[in-house]
Write a protein that holds these residues in place. Structure first.
Motif, PDB file in Angstrom:
ATOM      1  N   ALA A 107       0.837  -1.214   0.000  1.00 15.80           N
ATOM      2  CA  ALA A 107       0.000   0.000   0.000  1.00 15.80           C
ATOM      3  C   ALA A 107       0.869   1.260   0.000  1.00 15.80           C
ATOM      4  CB  ALA A 107      -0.932  -0.002   1.210  1.00 15.80           C
ATOM      5  N   VAL A 108       1.944   1.245   0.803  1.00 17.45           N
ATOM      6  CA  VAL A 108       2.855   2.400   0.831  1.00 17.45           C
ATOM      7  C   VAL A 108       3.516   2.569  -0.536  1.00 17.45           C
ATOM      8  CG1 VAL A 108       4.838   3.484   1.949  1.00 17.45           C
ATOM      9  CG2 VAL A 108       3.321   2.052   3.302  1.00 17.45           C
ATOM     10  N   ALA A 109       3.959   1.450  -1.119  1.00 14.75           N
ATOM     11  CA  ALA A 109       4.610   1.509  -2.439  1.00 14.75           C
ATOM     12  C   ALA A 109       3.655   2.088  -3.492  1.00 14.75           C
ATOM     13  CB  ALA A 109       5.085   0.117  -2.848  1.00 14.75           C
ATOM     14  N   GLN A 110       2.372   1.732  -3.405  1.00 16.50           N
ATOM     15  CA  GLN A 110       1.379   2.264  -4.346  1.00 16.50           C
ATOM     16  C   GLN A 110       1.258   3.780  -4.198  1.00 16.50           C
ATOM     17  OE1 GLN A 110      -1.984  -0.202  -3.158  1.00 16.50           O
ATOM     18  NE2 GLN A 110      -1.704  -1.591  -4.885  1.00 16.50           N
ATOM     19  N   LEU A 111       1.326   4.262  -2.962  1.00 10.76           N
ATOM     20  CA  LEU A 111       1.224   5.710  -2.744  1.00 10.76           C
ATOM     21  C   LEU A 111       2.484   6.427  -3.244  1.00 10.76           C
ATOM     22  CD1 LEU A 111      -0.636   7.917  -1.699  1.00 10.76           C
ATOM     23  CD2 LEU A 111       0.393   7.664   0.568  1.00 10.76           C
ATOM     24  N   VAL A 112       3.641   5.788  -3.091  1.00  9.97           N
ATOM     25  CA  VAL A 112       4.893   6.363  -3.601  1.00  9.97           C
ATOM     26  C   VAL A 112       4.822   6.519  -5.124  1.00  9.97           C
ATOM     27  CG1 VAL A 112       7.378   5.935  -3.946  1.00  9.97           C
ATOM     28  CG2 VAL A 112       6.337   5.527  -1.696  1.00  9.97           C
ATOM     29  N   VAL A 113       4.296   5.505  -5.796  1.00 16.87           N
ATOM     30  CA  VAL A 113       4.164   5.559  -7.267  1.00 16.87           C
ATOM     31  C   VAL A 113       3.242   6.710  -7.672  1.00 16.87           C
ATOM     32  CG1 VAL A 113       3.225   4.317  -9.265  1.00 16.87           C
ATOM     33  CG2 VAL A 113       4.786   3.153  -7.688  1.00 16.87           C
ATOM     34  N   GLN A 114       2.123   6.856  -6.951  1.00 20.44           N
ATOM     35  CA  GLN A 114       1.206   7.972  -7.232  1.00 20.44           C
ATOM     36  C   GLN A 114       1.907   9.314  -7.034  1.00 20.44           C
ATOM     37  OE1 GLN A 114      -1.604   8.511  -8.563  1.00 20.44           O
ATOM     38  NE2 GLN A 114      -2.039  10.593  -7.897  1.00 20.44           N
ATOM     39  N   PHE A 153      -5.967  10.511  -2.974  1.00 19.83           N
ATOM     40  CA  PHE A 153      -5.812   9.289  -3.762  1.00 19.83           C
ATOM     41  C   PHE A 153      -6.361   8.095  -2.990  1.00 19.83           C
ATOM     42  CE2 PHE A 153      -2.843   5.729  -5.055  1.00 19.83           C
ATOM     43  CZ  PHE A 153      -3.349   5.561  -6.333  1.00 19.83           C
ATOM     44  N   GLN A 154      -7.226   7.338  -3.629  1.00 19.48           N
ATOM     45  CA  GLN A 154      -7.711   6.084  -3.040  1.00 19.48           C
ATOM     46  C   GLN A 154      -6.671   5.008  -3.329  1.00 19.48           C
ATOM     47  OE1 GLN A 154     -10.911   4.830  -1.356  1.00 19.48           O
ATOM     48  NE2 GLN A 154      -9.403   3.218  -1.053  1.00 19.48           N
ATOM     49  N   LEU A 169      -9.077   0.271   2.647  1.00 17.63           N
ATOM     50  CA  LEU A 169     -10.519   0.025   2.716  1.00 17.63           C
ATOM     51  C   LEU A 169     -11.255   1.096   1.908  1.00 17.63           C
ATOM     52  CD1 LEU A 169     -10.939  -0.758   6.527  1.00 17.63           C
ATOM     53  CD2 LEU A 169     -11.047  -2.392   4.650  1.00 17.63           C
ATOM     54  N   PRO A 170     -12.361   0.738   1.270  1.00 21.28           N
ATOM     55  CA  PRO A 170     -13.110   1.737   0.496  1.00 21.28           C
ATOM     56  C   PRO A 170     -13.441   2.946   1.371  1.00 21.28           C
ATOM     57  CG  PRO A 170     -14.015  -0.466   0.168  1.00 21.28           C
ATOM     58  CD  PRO A 170     -12.979  -0.585   1.239  1.00 21.28           C
ATOM     59  N   GLY A 171     -13.188   4.130   0.841  1.00 19.26           N
ATOM     60  CA  GLY A 171     -13.466   5.359   1.589  1.00 19.26           C
ATOM     61  C   GLY A 171     -12.299   5.829   2.440  1.00 19.26           C
ATOM     62  N   VAL A 172     -11.285   4.981   2.604  1.00 20.50           N
ATOM     63  CA  VAL A 172     -10.085   5.404   3.337  1.00 20.50           C
ATOM     64  C   VAL A 172      -9.110   5.975   2.295  1.00 20.50           C
ATOM     65  CG1 VAL A 172      -8.199   4.684   4.844  1.00 20.50           C
ATOM     66  CG2 VAL A 172     -10.454   3.689   5.134  1.00 20.50           C
ATOM     67  N   VAL A 173      -9.196   7.291   2.115  1.00 20.89           N
ATOM     68  CA  VAL A 173      -8.454   7.973   1.048  1.00 20.89           C
ATOM     69  C   VAL A 173      -7.220   8.649   1.645  1.00 20.89           C
ATOM     70  CG1 VAL A 173      -8.614   9.872  -0.633  1.00 20.89           C
ATOM     71  CG2 VAL A 173     -10.554   8.325  -0.293  1.00 20.89           C
ATOM     72  N   PHE A 215      -0.544  16.972   7.515  1.00 16.57           N
ATOM     73  CA  PHE A 215       0.329  15.951   6.926  1.00 16.57           C
ATOM     74  C   PHE A 215      -0.085  14.525   7.301  1.00 16.57           C
ATOM     75  CE2 PHE A 215       4.661  18.174   5.867  1.00 16.57           C
ATOM     76  CZ  PHE A 215       3.985  19.050   5.026  1.00 16.57           C
ATOM     77  N   ALA A 216      -1.292  14.316   7.812  1.00 21.24           N
ATOM     78  CA  ALA A 216      -1.724  12.959   8.183  1.00 21.24           C
ATOM     79  C   ALA A 216      -2.538  12.368   7.034  1.00 21.24           C
ATOM     80  CB  ALA A 216      -2.557  13.004   9.459  1.00 21.24           C
ATOM     81  N   PRO A 217      -1.952  11.430   6.257  1.00 22.72           N
ATOM     82  CA  PRO A 217      -2.670  10.926   5.082  1.00 22.72           C
ATOM     83  C   PRO A 217      -3.949  10.156   5.421  1.00 22.72           C
ATOM     84  CG  PRO A 217      -0.329  10.329   4.979  1.00 22.72           C
ATOM     85  CD  PRO A 217      -0.586  10.862   6.350  1.00 22.72           C
ATOM     86  N   PHE A 218      -3.949   9.430   6.552  1.00 21.89           N
ATOM     87  CA  PHE A 218      -5.098   8.561   6.860  1.00 21.89           C
ATOM     88  C   PHE A 218      -5.648   8.868   8.248  1.00 21.89           C
ATOM     89  CE2 PHE A 218      -2.390   6.151   3.935  1.00 21.89           C
ATOM     90  CZ  PHE A 218      -3.288   6.002   2.888  1.00 21.89           C
ATOM     91  N   GLN A 219      -6.953   9.142   8.311  1.00 16.56           N
ATOM     92  CA  GLN A 219      -7.567   9.434   9.605  1.00 16.56           C
ATOM     93  C   GLN A 219      -8.848   8.640   9.847  1.00 16.56           C
ATOM     94  OE1 GLN A 219      -7.656  13.718   9.135  1.00 16.56           O
ATOM     95  NE2 GLN A 219      -5.698  13.938  10.159  1.00 16.56           N
ATOM     96  N   THR A 220      -9.228   7.789   8.885  1.00 13.71           N
ATOM     97  CA  THR A 220     -10.447   6.995   9.039  1.00 13.71           C
ATOM     98  C   THR A 220     -10.080   5.573   9.451  1.00 13.71           C
ATOM     99  OG1 THR A 220     -11.537   8.327   7.363  1.00 13.71           O
ATOM    100  CG2 THR A 220     -12.536   6.203   7.852  1.00 13.71           C
TER     101      THR A 220
END
Length: 400
Positions: free
Chosen positions: A326-333, A356-357, A362-366, A374-379
């Motif tokens: 998941a981290v690698a996918q975000l790095v590519v984006q 970016f989803q 999980l769906p909706g965790v963008v 600077f906090a990418p995920f809060q859900t």
């Protein structure tokens, strides 16, 4: 018109990068041919269960390279073993920055390890990205504009469990075990804040351990003798597995909350004993590979195919591997958003304007960031272990 429309669609994801597409700008670690990315992770030592994150990222970037890289550039991922020892992290990161001249670092793991390089990375103005810890201090764009977390905030996660306890067991007697460092204290702080005024009376016993301790058996016995009927387990994987096993072996039956960083079925619950893990409560924000509900999910199918092809010796059911991808996918984006402006300044600017989803979330965790947050995920989603997999309960919640 047809041509023009196509261009707009293609650039839709990377609007911020469009002005940079024509003119190439490079900082250290970037060129026409490659992008150098640095990482430290414990491949050895007490937190070596996390080593799979580095192995997965290395393999994922290899796959990206085989598919032509990013913008024609190959990703050169330099990952070093720091053994979860902060002095070693400092030594390795200096090498990555000063000798290897990486464009940025990603997924450096552990609160103590990242604390040791926090000031250095910001003084050197090197993007210190998606650090593999949920300490609240990684979200401080004003004082540390070069550091960004990935995991949901530990304090928020602690509050999530506290709210669940207040709702379901308002008269609970709570025991807490925590790692005696910034990581453990951060979780505890959020948990106590979440309990509010009742917290001091509800928490009947706390115990700590050091990462160098061989076991936490005596701490578990002490906590049981307090008469607690709820247990909050703030531990890294090795100690989490020990705690789950010991709680079961001595016949203690508290409602057992386990922090998300040790919720991997493959690397924690299996070694502890799946039967001994039944009823554990934790949190999720990315998809769990052991959950059959994702069997027909395309991103999950791609994950399993990737693991089979590139890491056949690793356990794809280990949620820590899913996290690494998941981290690698975000790095590519992020790198796609940077376009041809591969300077450290632009990497940080794009990291602070993500929406970016991530396919494995999980769906909706963008992943969503801004210059002031600077906090990418809060859900987060509360989950309970049924002996085979984690089952969600209640609605996903954003806790701040």
């Amino acid at each position: 018109m047809g041509m023009q429309r196509r261009t707009v669609v293609a650039g839709g994801l990377a609007l911020a990068a469009l002005p940079a597409l024509g003119q190439k700008k490079y900082g250290p670690g970037a060129s026409d041919k490659e992008i150098r990315i640095g990482n430290t992770i414990p491949y050895s030592g007490p937190a070596s269960a996390y080593g799979i994150i580095g192995r997965v990222q290395a393999a994922y970037f290899k796959m990206v390279n085989e598919q032509g890289g990013i913008g024609g550039r190959q990703l050169n991922y330099i990952s070093l073993d720091d053994g979860y020892s902060p002095p070693k992290t400092v030594e390795m990161v200096r090498k990555l920055v000063e000798q290897d001249e990486v464009l940025f670092t990603v997924s450096t793991l552990g609160t103590p390890s990242n604390s040791a390089i926090h000031k250095y990375m910001n003084q050197k103005k090197v993007p210190h990205l998606f650090v593999a810890t949920g300490a609240s201090k990684w979200n401080d764009p004003k004082d540390f504009p070069w550091t960004m977390g990935f995991n949901p905030n530990y304090q928020s996660e602690g509050k999530l469990y506290a709210q669940d306890i207040l709702r379901s067991r308002p008269n609970a007697k709570i025991a807490v075990l925590y790692q005696n460092d910034d990581y453990g204290k951060d979780y505890l702080k959020g948990f106590m804040e979440g309990l509010g005024e009742k917290g001091k009376a509800m928490v009947v016993k706390t115990a700590t351990y050091e990462v160098t301790d061989p076991t936490i058996d005596s701490q578990i016995v002490t906590l049981q003798s307090s008469g607690a009927d709820v247990f909050f387990n703030i531990t890294t994987p090795k100690f989490a597995a020990q705690a789950i096993r010991k709680v079961a072996d001595i016949g203690w039956k508290p409602v057992h909350y386990l922090n998300q960083v040790s919720s991997s079925v493959g690397s924690v619950l299996k070694p502890a004993g799946l039967d001994k893990s039944v009823g554990l409560i934790s949190m999720q924000y990315f998809k769990d590979p052991t959950d059959p509900k994702w069997a027909n999910d395309k991103p999950m199918q791609e994950y399993f195919a990737f693991m089979k092809k590139y890491l056949p010796g690793e356990d794809p059911m280990d949620g820590t591997a899913t996290y690494g991808m998941a981290v690698a996918q975000l790095v590519v984006q992020l790198l796609k958003q940077c376009g041809n402006d591969l300077t450290r300044e632009n990497v940080m600017k794009q990291a602070a304007s993500l929406k970016f989803q991530v396919p494995l979330m999980l769906p909706g965790v963008v992943a969503e960031t801004s210059a002031s947050d600077f906090a990418p995920f809060q859900t987060m989603q509360l989950v309970k272990f049924d002996g085979k997999t984690w089952q969600g309960f209640g609605e996903p919640m954003a806790v701040r």
